[in-house]
Design an enzyme around this catalytic site. Structure first.
Site, PDB file in Angstrom:
ATOM      1  N   ASP A 121       0.865  -1.166   0.000  1.00  0.00           N
ATOM      2  CA  ASP A 121       0.000   0.000   0.000  1.00  0.00           C
ATOM      3  C   ASP A 121       0.912   1.230   0.000  1.00  0.00           C
ATOM      4  O   ASP A 121       2.111   1.128   0.305  1.00  0.00           O
ATOM      5  CB  ASP A 121      -0.877  -0.049   1.252  1.00  0.00           C
ATOM      6  CG  ASP A 121      -1.686   1.212   1.452  1.00  0.00           C
ATOM      7  OD1 ASP A 121      -2.265   1.708   0.463  1.00  0.00           O
ATOM      8  OD2 ASP A 121      -1.737   1.712   2.589  1.00  0.00           O
TER       9      ASP A 121
ATOM     10  N   ASP B 196      -0.303   5.049   0.937  1.00  0.00           N
ATOM     11  CA  ASP B 196      -0.593   6.009   1.997  1.00  0.00           C
ATOM     12  C   ASP B 196      -0.447   5.367   3.380  1.00  0.00           C
ATOM     13  O   ASP B 196      -1.031   4.313   3.664  1.00  0.00           O
ATOM     14  CB  ASP B 196      -2.008   6.556   1.854  1.00  0.00           C
ATOM     15  CG  ASP B 196      -2.167   7.407   0.596  1.00  0.00           C
ATOM     16  OD1 ASP B 196      -1.249   7.410  -0.240  1.00  0.00           O
ATOM     17  OD2 ASP B 196      -3.224   8.051   0.454  1.00  0.00           O
TER      18      ASP B 196
END
Length: 405
Positions: free
Chosen positions: A189, A191
């Protein structure tokens, strides 16, 4: 000599203790060679300059030499080097390891005696046996690996995950075997995982609606809102923002500590690395180029006449989309899904974490930590390397100027 061949054979366990220096191992086996013994097993550990060397060998049978002569000769050799020797008679090899073999990696910042005792006790309570312990790293966290046999991996993982959460350390449990080092695709991922920021909040700060976006983002990450609906709601608040803000946001992005080391090490060790994000290609494409990533996919902000329209275009990267992209990247990389690693922190990462061979919750929300295979709760992304059995020494070797890419 096979285990069946040594089962009834007299053997000697030769143990050497003392200050480590070059040549001790060679010297011991040169000494034993005079008695025509066969080597059954060897173990050697050096800690703070002190050596423990164990050699399991067959008792002497050839040339009329006796066990007493071997003992006397080994003790004399050890004394000449100011070492201690202990020789124990017995029969056969070490007892075979139990079925069900796992690597248990323990991360502590610091790693205390109390937490180590708790983990060891829980392993014992499952019927597992600790066969070996090895330190992987002392910086930026202390990481040690236990080789455990006698209990199935899934059962051990369940028990140790509960224990680790209670005492505040990180524990990863993976099956032993060649496939561990064969994991050749890592997908992250973006963020709050690869970077410290939430990209949409950086855009929102320029649009003057940061508070509204932050509120919706927090609810979505807790799993309280449908991600796609929350995405459209947040992006709509950016309508009319000048496209020049994209370059400003790119410059504001802060990588998570250890992110560069993680990616650089994985790449130099032959892994492929990708990112999937509920954020935006306007940022992930830049990260892909800057960090040398193999794969990147995210949502795309629509820009018309130099302005953000408040809409996204193309396929939405949501919770299900991230898992779908993991599978796509694995297929393109030629890597079985069981040999992939996924790293994330939010509810929309859960499908991806569960689909991967190893899912790592990185400083994640409680519901994500509980659902993932393992969790890392220290602020250094490169600690994930230790979960793959990569030592700090290998990390530093991969960073050498002449290291092969």
């Amino acid at each position: 000599m096979s285990a069946s061949q040594t089962s009834d054979v007299r053997t000697l366990l030769v143990k050497i203790f003392g200050k480590d220096r070059p040549g001790i191992t060679a010297g011991l086996f040169d000494t034993l060679a005079a008695f025509s013994v066969d080597v059954v097993d060897i173990e050697q550990v050096v800690s703070r300059g002190r050596l423990v060397l164990c050699a399991l060998v067959t008792a002497p049978t050839a040339g009329g030499t006796s066990e007493g002569e071997l003992r006397s000769t080994v003790h004399s050799w050890a004394e000449s080097l100011r070492l201690q020797a202990e020789i124990i008679s017995g029969t056969g090899d070490n007892r075979p390891r139990g079925s069900g073999r796992s690597h248990v990696t323990v991360l502590g910042h610091p790693l205390t005696a109390e937490s180590t005792a708790a983990i060891a006790a829980r392993i014992a309570s499952t019927g597992g046996n600790i066969d070996r312990i090895f330190r992987l790293a002392k910086y930026p966290v202390t990481a040690v690996e236990f080789a455990v046999s006698g209990v199935e991996t899934e059962a051990l993982r369940t028990v140790l995950a509960t224990e680790a959460a209670g005492i505040g350390i990180d524990v990863a449990v993976v099956s032993a075997g060649l496939h561990r080092r064969a994991q050749r695709l890592v997908v992250m991922d973006v963020d709050s995982t690869l970077i410290q920021d939430e990209v949409i909040e950086l855009f929102a700060a320029h649009a003057g609606c940061e508070d509204k976006v932050t509120e919706v983002t927090a609810a979505a990450m807790r799993g309280e809102l449908d991600f796609e609906q929350s995405l459209h709601a947040r992006v709509a608040l950016l309508a009319g923002l000048d496209a020049s803000v994209v370059d400003k946001v790119r410059a504001e992005v802060r990588l998570t500590p250890g992110a560069r080391t993680l990616i650089r090490t994985l790449k130099r060790l032959g892994f492929q690395v990708g990112v999937v994000s509920g954020g935006f290609t306007q940022v992930t494409d830049d990260l892909k180029e800057r960090l040398g990533l193999d794969f990147a996919s995210a949502n795309t902000l629509e820009i018309v006449d130099g302005k953000l329209t408040g809409k996204v275009i193309g396929e939405i990267v949501d919770r299900a989309g991230k898992a779908r992209l993991l599978r796509r990247f694995a297929a393109e990389a030629g890597v079985p899904l069981a040999q992939t690693v996924a790293i994330g922190d939010g509810a929309n990462d859960l499908d991806m974490l569960n689909a991967a061979g190893l899912g790592v919750a990185f400083n994640a929300k409680p519901m994500v930590r509980e659902a993932a295979h393992t969790a890392v709760n220290v602020p250094f992304l490169d600690t994930v390397l230790y979960l793959l059995g990569i030592t700090r020494e290998e990390v530093e070797a991969a960073d050498e100027p002449n290291a092969e890419h």
